[in-house]
Design a protein around this motif. Sequence first.
Motif, short mmCIF file in Angstrom:
data_model
loop_
_atom_site.label_atom_id
_atom_site.label_comp_id
_atom_site.label_asym_id
_atom_site.label_seq_id
_atom_site.Cartn_x
_atom_site.Cartn_y
_atom_site.Cartn_z
N THR A 191 0.86 -1.17 0.00
CA THR A 191 0.00 0.00 0.00
C THR A 191 0.89 1.22 0.00
OG1 THR A 191 -1.64 -1.20 1.24
CG2 THR A 191 -1.82 1.19 1.28
N ILE A 192 0.69 2.05 -0.99
CA ILE A 192 1.51 3.26 -1.08
C ILE A 192 0.66 4.40 -0.54
CG2 ILE A 192 2.89 4.70 -2.61
CD1 ILE A 192 3.68 1.76 -2.82
N PRO A 193 1.09 5.04 0.51
CA PRO A 193 0.32 6.16 1.03
C PRO A 193 0.34 7.33 0.06
CG PRO A 193 2.02 5.47 2.57
CD PRO A 193 2.34 4.81 1.27
N TYR A 194 -0.69 8.18 0.25
CA TYR A 194 -0.77 9.38 -0.60
C TYR A 194 0.29 10.36 -0.15
CZ TYR A 194 -2.88 12.98 -3.46
OH TYR A 194 -3.10 13.95 -4.40
N LEU A 195 1.02 10.85 -1.11
CA LEU A 195 2.04 11.84 -0.79
C LEU A 195 1.50 13.20 -1.21
CD1 LEU A 195 4.97 11.87 0.33
CD2 LEU A 195 5.71 12.02 -2.04
N GLU A 196 1.26 13.99 -0.20
CA GLU A 196 0.61 15.27 -0.48
C GLU A 196 1.68 16.35 -0.57
OE1 GLU A 196 -3.55 16.86 1.26
OE2 GLU A 196 -1.83 17.07 2.60
N SER A 197 1.67 17.00 -1.70
CA SER A 197 2.69 18.03 -1.87
C SER A 197 2.24 19.33 -1.20
CB SER A 197 2.95 18.26 -3.35
OG SER A 197 1.83 18.90 -3.90
N SER A 200 7.35 2.00 1.93
CA SER A 200 6.25 1.28 1.29
C SER A 200 6.66 0.79 -0.10
CB SER A 200 4.99 2.14 1.24
OG SER A 200 5.28 3.38 0.69
N PHE A 255 -1.96 -0.95 -3.90
CA PHE A 255 -3.02 -0.02 -3.48
C PHE A 255 -2.38 1.34 -3.35
CE2 PHE A 255 -6.11 1.43 -0.10
CZ PHE A 255 -7.16 1.57 -1.00
N LYS A 298 -2.04 5.60 -3.49
CA LYS A 298 -2.66 6.84 -2.97
C LYS A 298 -3.59 6.56 -1.79
CE LYS A 298 -2.70 9.09 -7.50
NZ LYS A 298 -3.49 9.89 -8.43
N ALA A 299 -3.13 5.64 -0.92
CA ALA A 299 -3.98 5.33 0.25
C ALA A 299 -4.03 6.54 1.17
CB ALA A 299 -3.41 4.14 1.00
N ASN A 303 -2.91 7.04 5.81
CA ASN A 303 -1.79 7.77 6.44
C ASN A 303 -1.15 8.67 5.39
OD1 ASN A 303 -1.84 6.27 9.03
ND2 ASN A 303 -1.42 4.57 7.66
N ILE A 353 0.98 11.39 3.67
CA ILE A 353 2.30 11.92 4.03
C ILE A 353 2.48 13.25 3.33
CG2 ILE A 353 4.77 11.55 3.79
CD1 ILE A 353 4.00 8.49 3.89
N PHE A 412 4.80 16.51 2.27
CA PHE A 412 6.21 16.91 2.06
C PHE A 412 6.27 18.35 1.63
CE2 PHE A 412 4.85 15.78 -2.14
CZ PHE A 412 5.60 16.58 -3.01
#
Lengths: 581, 257
Positions: free
Chosen positions: A525-531, B59, B246, B248-249, B252, B254, B256
Amino acid sequence: MENQTPDIKDYLKIVKIRRKFLIIPFIVIALLSVILAVVLPSVYRSSATILIEEQEIPSELVKSTVTTFADQRIQIISQRIMSRSNLVDIIKKYDLYADDRKTETEEKILEKMRKSIKVETISADVIDPRSGAPTKATIAFSLAFDDESPALAQRVTNELTSLFLKENIKSRTQSAENAAMFLSEEARRLKDKIQQLQTTLAEFKEKNLHQLPEANQLNQQELTSLNNQLLSLDSQERSAQERRFYLEGQLAQIDPNALATNAVGNRVFDMKDRLKELQSQYPSLLARYSDNHPDVLKVKKEIESLQKEIGSNTDLNKLNAELTEKKAELAVLLKQYSEKHPDVVKLQRQVSSLQQAMVESRQSEYANSSLEPDNPAYITLKSQLEAANADLKSLAFTREQIKKKIEELRRNLMQAPLVEKDYMDLVQELNNTNQRYQEVSAREMEAQISQQLEVEKKGERFTLIDPPQEPLEPVSPNRIAILFLGFVLAIAGGFGSVALAEMMDSTIHSEKTIANILGVAPLATIPYLESQQENLALKRRRLLLLMGLSIAGIIAVTVFHFVIMPLDVFWYKLLRVTGTL
Amino acid sequence: MNSIQTLADKSQQPSTDVDANSDGINIAYSQTRVHTPDKDLLKRNRIISAFPAGKWLESYRMLRTRCLQTMDAMEWKTLAITSTSTQSGNSLTAANLAISIAMELDRTALLVDANFQNPAISQLFGIKAEVGLSDYLLRDTEISTMLINPGIDRLVILPTGKPMLNSTEMLRSPKMVRLVGELKSRYPSRIIIFDMPPILSHDDTLGFSPYVDCVLLVIEEGHTKTDELKHAAELLKDTNVLGTVFNKATDNKIRFD
């Protein structure tokens, strides 16, 4: 895969993702409920309690003619009170629903008013005195009126209460009056009928006096006695007849005229005898002498004077008998002699003179006068015979009378059964009517007493025990309930819309869904990386949303202020609402 | 760490020599263009090499390790990455997976941009590539001239080149099949990753899938629909599916700077 059913975390995530769907409906509904709770006008209720008091005099003694049940009467009265004209009067009098009356139709206002009037009965468990079974009895009722103004509510309730009480008295008195009036009318009618029947009966009796059943026995007795009388009459008649026959026999043997002798022993002729003698001498004189012979003239003169004296010349019968005798003598002579024979001529002259005498005597007025009998024995017998004859006559008359009477009695007895039927009918009707009249007049008396009971207000009556007060607290709306309900509804609406959104949305939101579909969980599971830009954009969006919301809120408040109610009023009301919490 | 990688790369580079075979395929690194991209651009484009070690990186590492474990076990070398629809982060996953594979000291990675419809790999790295796969397929341009090293050791990128109208047909052409075979067999520890167009909107992936060892499906949270996923699974039922990612979960997120 091992845990395919969603757990609480998933729900939390759903809520978190769709928080907009939760918050917006929640806020909207909650706000609406708050506004509703505050804005809804307070309704005040003023109520009066009216006790139904039983009649003071025990009902065993005086029965009321008002027999309907109390609840029923309350219903009837309230229907009357709530009639259109009544309500319109009250509305006008107290200027109720002033605002509504400008816009709404009268029907709607009346409907509203009817809804505001509440009549509730108060029952108690009692034991029925007759059956002994426990029942519910209405012992009181309350009358209430709701209005936005407490003072108005009280005044209208007051008005309604007094109307109620008045109406009750009116209806009771009227009912009692009607009963009494009806009964007296009925009694009068029956009385008239009785009088009429009595008249008819009297007429009938008069008409059929002897045929009446009461007269029957009497008639029969009379008939019997008359029959007896008839029998005795028969015997009397027989004896009278016997006597008469005997007397007649006796009488026939006795000369009515006893021969009187004078002192020298010569028979003294009375004038009649002298006349008879002269009359019998006269024809032989005529036969011997001419008419102008002195003897003839002398006899003639004597006869005439005697006739004048007596008033009657001769006994016709005697003349007749003499004539017949002479004619027979003539017939015998004519057989022996010719007509020229002197005896024959003599006889013929005698016959013609006798005939002449008869004609004369018939012409004379005094032919009938006869000589008074002077024989005392004869006279006695004669009078006895006459008495017997008179007896017989009277007996015959009596018999005739009795026979007539018997005939009449028989006729009466024959007709009696026919008359009896009509008579009995009449009597029966009269009796029935009399009985009914007695009943009705007894009831009339009762009804009059009952009417008096109502007039003196001693019957069952409504007593106002709790007059309407000016209410201090509004009865509705229940603002706390509205707030609470609004809050619950807001939460439900929020969660409902979330659930709806979740149901409508078919996109994947968790690894579990993938595992459910494919049977294999994702490798990673790749978390959303919010810029930063995205973050900033999000913040800006939120700011814009907030601004938009506040502008909308300000507009809403302004609209509220001008359209619904001024804010200061609202604030005051809000404080009051929170004060009650 | 960077210096060590560079050293390792340098020590490996001489061994790779120019080798032109009969097909004219030259995939030697000696001629590889090295393009050192702008670090800010990489960061903006979410290329993991620009980020310090952290949760997000981890991940990808997890993904890499799991992919490699399976692939090693099955002796698979080629991997096609696809998704159900566009904008799912398909290319980014391919790029970051390739980078993380390249991070392993004993592996090299080749990232092939086979998405002719919407080529994105070059943009992600900020590479201006005039030639690419299409040029090889249409004009027999030397492969070695097209390969680009994006400044990361043991990673080479093959861009798409000019747009093609008949991309499906070209991807299924014998030339392409030969190229895949050649690329696979050249280095034993090389993993070749193909970035493919979405499986449901284009038939490229479906047509090409028989020529790769396995397929990796990218699923985007809040975007991929369950029906689409079911449909994709149906289409790929005869293909080796390595697994799913999966992406753009939001559990959690993150941030930047």
